[in-house]
Each structure stands twice: as C-alpha cells, then as structure tokens.
Design a protein around this motif. Sequence first.
Motif, PDB file in Angstrom:
ATOM      1  N   LEU A   9       0.827  -1.215   0.000  1.00 56.49           N
ATOM      2  CA  LEU A   9       0.000   0.000   0.000  1.00 56.49           C
ATOM      3  C   LEU A   9       0.855   1.257   0.000  1.00 56.49           C
ATOM      4  O   LEU A   9       0.426   2.303  -0.491  1.00 56.49           O
ATOM      5  N   PHE A  18      -5.526  -7.533  -1.208  1.00 57.00           N
ATOM      6  CA  PHE A  18      -5.977  -6.299  -1.848  1.00 57.00           C
ATOM      7  C   PHE A  18      -6.859  -6.685  -3.026  1.00 57.00           C
ATOM      8  O   PHE A  18      -6.493  -7.538  -3.831  1.00 57.00           O
ATOM      9  N   TYR A  20      -9.080  -5.338  -6.384  1.00 59.54           N
ATOM     10  CA  TYR A  20      -9.235  -4.187  -7.286  1.00 59.54           C
ATOM     11  C   TYR A  20     -10.140  -4.569  -8.442  1.00 59.54           C
ATOM     12  O   TYR A  20     -10.336  -5.751  -8.750  1.00 59.54           O
ATOM     13  N   PRO A  57      -1.656   1.655  -4.453  1.00 58.58           N
ATOM     14  CA  PRO A  57      -1.252   0.289  -4.119  1.00 58.58           C
ATOM     15  C   PRO A  57      -0.542  -0.366  -5.294  1.00 58.58           C
ATOM     16  O   PRO A  57      -0.922  -0.146  -6.440  1.00 58.58           O
TER      17      PRO A  57
END
Lengths: 334, 334
Positions: A9, A18, A20, A57
């Motif tokens: 991050l 994470f 996305y 990120p």
Amino acid sequence: MRVQAFAALVAKAALVPFAYDAAALGDEDVEIEVSHCGLCHSDVHLIDDAWNRSTYPLVPGHEVVGRVVAVGRAVTHLAVGARVGVGWQRSACFACDRCLAGHENLCAAQQATCIGHHGGLGERLRTDARFAFALPDGMESAEAAPLLCGGVTVFAPLRRYGADAKRTVGVIGVGGLGHLAVRFAAAFGCEVVAFTSSPDKRKELHAMGAHEVQSSTDARALRGLADRIDLLISTVPARLDWILYLQALRPNGVLCLVGASPGLLQVPAAQLLTGQKSICGSDIGDRGTMVEMLRFAARHRIVPTVETRPMQDVNLGIERLRANQARYRIVLEN
Amino acid sequence: MRVQAFAALVAKAALVPFAYDAAALGDEDVEIEVSHCGLCHSDVHLIDDAWNRSTYPLVPGHEVVGRVVAVGRAVTHLAVGARVGVGWQRSACFACDRCLAGHENLCAAQQATCIGHHGGLGERLRTDARFAFALPDGMESAEAAPLLCGGVTVFAPLRRYGADAKRTVGVIGVGGLGHLAVRFAAAFGCEVVAFTSSPDKRKELHAMGAHEVQSSTDARALRGLADRIDLLISTVPARLDWILYLQALRPNGVLCLVGASPGLLQVPAAQLLTGQKSICGSDIGDRGTMVEMLRFAARHRIVPTVETRPMQDVNLGIERLRANQARYRIVLEN
C-alpha cells in the motif's frame, strides 16, 4: 471484474490482501487465471520504490503463468484454455523503429506489467495478449515462471553476443538469473565459469553445468583469470571491481550488465582499446527472443531450481529474497 | 644495408638525420624503397614516449608506401617491383587463438612497425612481408599512406558494428582518422554526423559526405541529439562528456573509441542497461580487414585529403600535427 491480489500500500511495506476492479478487457487483451508467479529482485525494487517509478497500491509480480479464460476481439493467436506466460513487459507501441525491427523491449513507449498496472500476484491478470506467450507442452508451470523474466534476460545476451561451443562464458552472481545463465550457457556448448560470493553453492553450480566456480570478490583469484573469458554476464546489482573483470576478458571480450550496478562504472579507456573490449547492458528480451528462449528451454530441458510456496506466503518469499536465501527462484502458487 | 632515416635521439626531441644498419633480410621479410610515409598522432606519442614503450634512437613512421626491392626466401605473395603499404603492425605470432581466427591485430606477441624497430621515415624499410599489403592499381601512393593506419582503424569498427544504409554514424573528431571515417561511412550508405571542435571545417565536412556537422563540445547541442545515432566512433584522445554522447545513442547503440581517452571513463551503469548501449574500443585492424579496406577504398574512391611535403620537412609536419593544423593528413615524400 474484481481481482483478489496482494499489494504494497506504501513504499517498502509488507504485502497485504488487496482487491481491485480490473480494467475492461480490451480488443488486444487476454484474461489469465494465474496459477504461478515468480518473485524477482525487480519486484523488491518496485515495492521499495527504488527507481522512483512505483505507484501504490502496487501489485508486484511479472513472471506470471496461468490459463487464458477470456480473449479480446482482436486476439487470434491465443484461445481460452491456452497456458501462457507473461514477463516484465506489458505492451509496446508497435509503430516505432524499434518495434518495426522486432525490438519491442527497446520501445520508448513500452509499459511494464507492474508499473502503472497491477501485476501477477493475484488470482487473475488482464494484460496485452501480444505479450502473453504460449508455453510449450511438458514445461511445468512453476518452472516456466522464472524463465519469463529471469530466463529471457540472460538468454538474450548469450544469443546476441554469440555464446557457442568455442566461447568461455562467465556468469557473475548466481541467483535467480545467474543460475539460469549457467544452464543456458552450458546447453549452448560454452565453457562456463560461475562467479559467486556464496562458496556453499559450488557443488550445485557444477551440477548445473559450470565447469569452474570462482569467487566473485577475491581480487587475487580474479587476477589469476586474466585473458580467460569471452563473455561475462553480470547479474548482480552491486559494485564490483570492473577493472579486474575486464582483465579477465579475452580480446574482443564483452562484459554485459543485466543487473543495474549502482553509481558510476569507472574503467580506463585504454583497457577497452587494447584487446577491443566492450561494456554493455542488456534489457530483458524482445518477443521473438522470448519465444525462442521458451522453445530452447523446452527442447534442452533448461529448468530453473525453484522454491514453490503458496501465494499467501508471499511476504515470507520476499523476505527470503531480500536476504539472498532463495535457492534459486521463489515461485508462488495459487 | 645502411638506411638513411630520420630519428628522435631522445624523448620529445626534433628528428634529425640518422643512419642505421638494417637487420639481415629474413626469410619472411621484404625490403621496401619508401616513397611516402604518413604522419600519425601515434608517431608523436612515440616520439614523446607518452606510452613508456619507446626506444631511442626512434625512427617513427607507420603509414609506409613504397616499392619492393628485395624479398626473403619464403615470400610468395609479393615480388620485386610490387607497390606495397605497411601500417602500425609489423608482425604477429601466427600461432595463437587470435591469429588462428584471423585477428592478428589482437595477438599478444604482435610487434609494431616502430616500437623496437625503425619505422618508415627513411629511404628503406625491412619488415615482415606478411604485413606488407599490395596496393590497388590507380591508388596514388601519397593517398594510400594514410589508409594504412588511420584508414583501417576507422574502417574496422564501421564494418564490425554494421554501419550500413539504415544506420546513423557519428564521427567524433575530424582529423586524420575522422575525415576518413566520414568518407567511409558516407560510402557505406550511412547517415553521417560529424562532431568537431573546429567550426571552420563545416563546409569541407559536408563535401566529404557528412549530412550534419555538430560541435563536439557544446553540451546544449549534444543534449538536442538524444536518441539520434547508432554508432559513434570517437577518434579524439580527449576527455569528452561521455554521458551526453551515450544519450545521443539510439537503443542498441555503440560508442566505439579508436583514440585513447586519457584517464577513466565514468558512466552510469543504468545508462548502458536502458537501451542496451555499449562502450567499446577498436584497435587498428587485422590483415583481412586491411585488404578489404584497400579494395573498398579503391572501388569507391575513398581518398584522404593530404598535405604532401618533402621528407626533410618532417619536423615542420610534426609541428603542424602537434598544433592540430594538419588538413587532414600529412604525408612525407622521398
């Protein structure tokens, strides 16, 4: 499409889970269900923002292997179900002089797999299909991954500078890249000298094909190698005594850097003139070289030595890589 | 045999008339009645003992043209009456790996025409016939002389690094070597950029074939040339801003030194990696390249621009050379 991945991050952070939203699948794109992803020192540099090019990120990972699960409308060379690999380079302009000459790796408009895009340390990857390469049958996916960046990076200069049965090739630094360079050079028929700062690797290096193992840092030993080597490939991102390595070159010899040495190279001009020696750099490989390398590796069974770990152990892998403990490439597996 | 010549009796001295007894004519030797001898910067370095290799009395001169007047018993390729040229190299071992590969110029046991032997600034020269090259008919002797060292020194890297119609070649320093490099590169079909610190040469350089003339020392102008040149041949024995010249190279570009720059080259390793650039040296040429160069020069009428002077004016010639006033090569005539 939502992608589960691992990201830093902020600079130098450990990776964390994470998710996305992937960009829409473009006409030239392919979507890959990632099975394996190798860990390269460049991933560590990206995580650390060592090159001031990272965006966060940041999902690292540019030695990606998986199955094609969707293709864009313009993709003709890959179909759903194909097993493919993706390396450092994500795209090129396909219009400049370099691209027209088949040297897409030198395209000024090239994009990297995990700079400004999310890389392969996740479940899926959408990327330009023109840089997704069908893998030869019989090549293990975990063992294919390290070829896609580390492999092509050392294969390209071996080919470009004429490594063959009449040459002696030295490989400086025997990690992820270097151990593949030793195997490729041995398969090309070269005499192979491995230079390492880890004497415990000696026996393994001989088994990989090295005919001789030398210390990479012992000035006295290096002096004893004067006029011995035709092509030196340096994989180490370190300052070495380049003057001694140039002395180790035969006339017409080439010192090729594939790992960025920090700071300035300082060598006497006269050392290049006498004996017609060269210092050069080599930067990954173009698409044609990638395909040739994969075929060669399959035909001659050039297989990296890998530590395969579950992808959730990514931080452990990165720590081992930072500590130079990887023997010889860490590959993460979904 | 007594030879009338010109010699420096001590380092840095003006030349004076000097007679010596030539060694007996060996089986592989040839005796040449010298008609012309070019003056090269290396002669000045030898006179000055700049390389700590000179022995005195020293007869310089290694761009020698003349008629064969005697041949050793083993000489088959030259007969009395032949017009020949001799360059920097006097002999080689003909047994080492380099010699066996046709790279006699890289032989560790090579000898130079005027180191440890007396050179061509005299009436006669006895030397190894294997380094005496028959000159093509129609080539003027005064114009052949500068080809034998200056010519082959720039021709060799142009050939080795693929100078051809798709390449842009830059020539740094346009003196005895550089003006021949411009002419050869133009004849190879290259785009030619000449870099000079003498703006008064501009018009002449265009007439020689340069498509563009740039200052070799104007940093701002050099910055404007980023990514323009495939092969840079530096003929100057000077420190230049090599980082700017590397920036002027296109990807895969080569910076080749044929004149020894004093001190250390200092360049960032990253500048070689990104764009796969090379820095190298080139050292005269082998016998095959010499023959090829002479044929090419004859065929394409590559003619050096010479100032021909009587041999007794040798010191005036050397002074003009030291003062960078030669336009472009001084040739002394018996």
